[in-house]
Scaffold this motif. Structure first.
Motif, PDB file in Angstrom:
ATOM      1  N   GLY A  11       2.465  75.594  48.202  1.00  0.00           N
ATOM      2  CA  GLY A  11       3.429  74.550  47.911  1.00  0.00           C
ATOM      3  C   GLY A  11       4.813  74.994  48.332  1.00  0.00           C
ATOM      4  N   GLN A  12       5.826  74.427  47.675  1.00  0.00           N
ATOM      5  CA  GLN A  12       7.215  74.766  47.966  1.00  0.00           C
ATOM      6  C   GLN A  12       7.903  75.176  46.677  1.00  0.00           C
ATOM      7  OE1 GLN A  12       8.208  71.042  49.907  1.00  0.00           O
ATOM      8  NE2 GLN A  12       8.091  72.042  51.894  1.00  0.00           N
ATOM      9  N   ILE A  22       3.732  78.424  39.961  1.00  0.00           N
ATOM     10  CA  ILE A  22       3.137  78.354  41.296  1.00  0.00           C
ATOM     11  C   ILE A  22       1.677  78.807  41.288  1.00  0.00           C
ATOM     12  CG2 ILE A  22       5.328  78.507  42.516  1.00  0.00           C
ATOM     13  CD1 ILE A  22       4.726  81.477  43.044  1.00  0.00           C
ATOM     14  N   TYR A  23       1.256  79.508  40.225  1.00  0.00           N
ATOM     15  CA  TYR A  23      -0.164  79.845  40.076  1.00  0.00           C
ATOM     16  C   TYR A  23      -0.487  80.034  38.604  1.00  0.00           C
ATOM     17  CZ  TYR A  23      -4.703  82.028  40.282  1.00  0.00           C
ATOM     18  OH  TYR A  23      -6.029  82.300  40.087  1.00  0.00           O
ATOM     19  N   ASP A  24      -1.573  79.385  38.184  1.00  0.00           N
ATOM     20  CA  ASP A  24      -2.027  79.421  36.795  1.00  0.00           C
ATOM     21  C   ASP A  24      -3.551  79.395  36.798  1.00  0.00           C
ATOM     22  OD1 ASP A  24      -2.541  79.067  34.093  1.00  0.00           O
ATOM     23  OD2 ASP A  24      -1.691  77.056  34.001  1.00  0.00           O
ATOM     24  N   PRO A  25      -4.199  80.561  36.554  1.00  0.00           N
ATOM     25  CA  PRO A  25      -5.663  80.509  36.483  1.00  0.00           C
ATOM     26  C   PRO A  25      -6.082  79.700  35.261  1.00  0.00           C
ATOM     27  CG  PRO A  25      -4.871  82.662  35.792  1.00  0.00           C
ATOM     28  CD  PRO A  25      -3.672  81.885  36.274  1.00  0.00           C
ATOM     29  N   THR A  26      -7.123  78.938  35.404  1.00  0.00           N
ATOM     30  CA  THR A  26      -7.580  78.115  34.284  1.00  0.00           C
ATOM     31  C   THR A  26      -8.215  78.992  33.214  1.00  0.00           C
ATOM     32  OG1 THR A  26      -9.783  77.771  35.163  1.00  0.00           O
ATOM     33  CG2 THR A  26      -8.067  76.220  35.871  1.00  0.00           C
ATOM     34  N   SER A  27      -8.486  78.409  32.085  1.00  0.00           N
ATOM     35  CA  SER A  27      -9.063  79.164  30.966  1.00  0.00           C
ATOM     36  C   SER A  27     -10.469  79.666  31.247  1.00  0.00           C
ATOM     37  CB  SER A  27      -9.059  78.303  29.702  1.00  0.00           C
ATOM     38  OG  SER A  27      -9.852  77.161  29.909  1.00  0.00           O
ATOM     39  N   THR A  28     -11.066  79.208  32.329  1.00  0.00           N
ATOM     40  CA  THR A  28     -12.424  79.649  32.656  1.00  0.00           C
ATOM     41  C   THR A  28     -12.457  80.646  33.809  1.00  0.00           C
ATOM     42  OG1 THR A  28     -12.751  77.802  34.175  1.00  0.00           O
ATOM     43  CG2 THR A  28     -13.426  77.469  31.878  1.00  0.00           C
ATOM     44  N   LYS A  29     -11.294  81.061  34.284  1.00  0.00           N
ATOM     45  CA  LYS A  29     -11.247  81.948  35.447  1.00  0.00           C
ATOM     46  C   LYS A  29     -10.268  83.094  35.237  1.00  0.00           C
ATOM     47  CE  LYS A  29     -12.386  78.340  38.718  1.00  0.00           C
ATOM     48  NZ  LYS A  29     -11.934  77.535  39.824  1.00  0.00           N
ATOM     49  N   THR A  30     -10.532  84.204  35.922  1.00  0.00           N
ATOM     50  CA  THR A  30      -9.597  85.306  36.051  1.00  0.00           C
ATOM     51  C   THR A  30      -9.089  85.267  37.483  1.00  0.00           C
ATOM     52  OG1 THR A  30     -10.750  86.667  34.428  1.00  0.00           O
ATOM     53  CG2 THR A  30      -9.332  87.814  35.989  1.00  0.00           C
ATOM     54  N   GLN A  92      11.034  80.429  42.461  1.00  0.00           N
ATOM     55  CA  GLN A  92      12.225  79.623  42.755  1.00  0.00           C
ATOM     56  C   GLN A  92      12.880  80.151  44.028  1.00  0.00           C
ATOM     57  OE1 GLN A  92      14.801  80.094  39.357  1.00  0.00           O
ATOM     58  NE2 GLN A  92      15.485  82.113  39.980  1.00  0.00           N
ATOM     59  N   SER A  93      13.727  79.306  44.634  1.00  0.00           N
ATOM     60  CA  SER A  93      14.488  79.709  45.820  1.00  0.00           C
ATOM     61  C   SER A  93      15.870  79.066  45.757  1.00  0.00           C
ATOM     62  CB  SER A  93      13.757  79.306  47.100  1.00  0.00           C
ATOM     63  OG  SER A  93      13.609  77.907  47.168  1.00  0.00           O
ATOM     64  N   THR A  94      16.715  79.453  46.679  1.00  0.00           N
ATOM     65  CA  THR A  94      18.092  78.964  46.695  1.00  0.00           C
ATOM     66  C   THR A  94      18.149  77.437  46.739  1.00  0.00           C
ATOM     67  OG1 THR A  94      18.667  80.952  47.949  1.00  0.00           O
ATOM     68  CG2 THR A  94      20.324  79.212  47.855  1.00  0.00           C
ATOM     69  N   THR A  95      17.329  76.840  47.610  1.00  0.00           N
ATOM     70  CA  THR A  95      17.325  75.390  47.815  1.00  0.00           C
ATOM     71  C   THR A  95      15.923  74.847  47.556  1.00  0.00           C
ATOM     72  OG1 THR A  95      18.947  75.745  49.580  1.00  0.00           O
ATOM     73  CG2 THR A  95      17.948  73.571  49.463  1.00  0.00           C
ATOM     74  N   VAL A  96      15.840  73.736  46.834  1.00  0.00           N
ATOM     75  CA  VAL A  96      14.531  73.155  46.514  1.00  0.00           C
ATOM     76  C   VAL A  96      13.784  72.739  47.781  1.00  0.00           C
ATOM     77  CG1 VAL A  96      15.373  70.781  46.192  1.00  0.00           C
ATOM     78  CG2 VAL A  96      13.353  71.543  44.958  1.00  0.00           C
ATOM     79  N   TYR A 101       5.232  78.597  49.920  1.00  0.00           N
ATOM     80  CA  TYR A 101       4.510  79.767  49.412  1.00  0.00           C
ATOM     81  C   TYR A 101       3.009  79.552  49.578  1.00  0.00           C
ATOM     82  CZ  TYR A 101       3.487  77.091  45.144  1.00  0.00           C
ATOM     83  OH  TYR A 101       3.046  76.143  44.259  1.00  0.00           O
ATOM     84  N   PHE A 102       2.320  80.666  49.805  1.00  0.00           N
ATOM     85  CA  PHE A 102       0.865  80.694  49.920  1.00  0.00           C
ATOM     86  C   PHE A 102       0.388  81.918  49.153  1.00  0.00           C
ATOM     87  CE2 PHE A 102       2.712  78.777  53.637  1.00  0.00           C
ATOM     88  CZ  PHE A 102       1.994  77.598  53.786  1.00  0.00           C
TER      89      PHE A 102
END
Length: 110
Positions: A11-12, A22-30, A92-96, A101-102
């Motif tokens: 995303g950006q 920007i990343y959140d593993p779900t409750s069923t994953k590591t 976060q970055s200077t400008t939205v 990011y990958f």
């Protein structure tokens, strides 16, 4: 079950002062992060990109990089960053919407 290396998130980055998840593993994953790629889409401006682990304070900042216009930065982590349920990566970055990011790694069902 074996984990497979793949793109976990992309995303950006949000604007500085308002870091977003920007990343959140779900409750069923590591989640297991191996590489983070950042790219500044600006044609003439430098962007400062920051990544935070499980918070947004200075004490949780894990990456702070200045990217020249059009520059791509690849951070290959020496060891996997293992993320459990309720742990987040924020950015976060200077400008939205000017730094892409990958996040690459693997997820394993727990």
């Amino acid at each position: 079950m074996a984990a497979t290396h793949k793109l976990l998130a992309s995303g950006q980055l949000a604007v500085a002062g308002t870091p977003q998840t920007i990343y959140d593993p779900t409750s069923t994953k590591t989640g297991m992060i191996k590489t983070i790629v950042l790219h500044n889409m600006q044609a003439s401006s430098t962007e400062v990109a920051e990544i935070f682990f499980n918070g947004t304070a200075d004490s949780t900042r894990m990456l702070n990089v200045s990217l020249q216009a059009g520059e791509t930065f690849e951070w290959s982590v020496g060891h996997m960053i293992v993320m459990l349920d309720a742990e987040l990566l924020k950015g976060q970055s200077t400008t939205v919407d000017k730094v892409n990011y990958f996040i690459f790694g693997a997820e394993e069902v727990i």
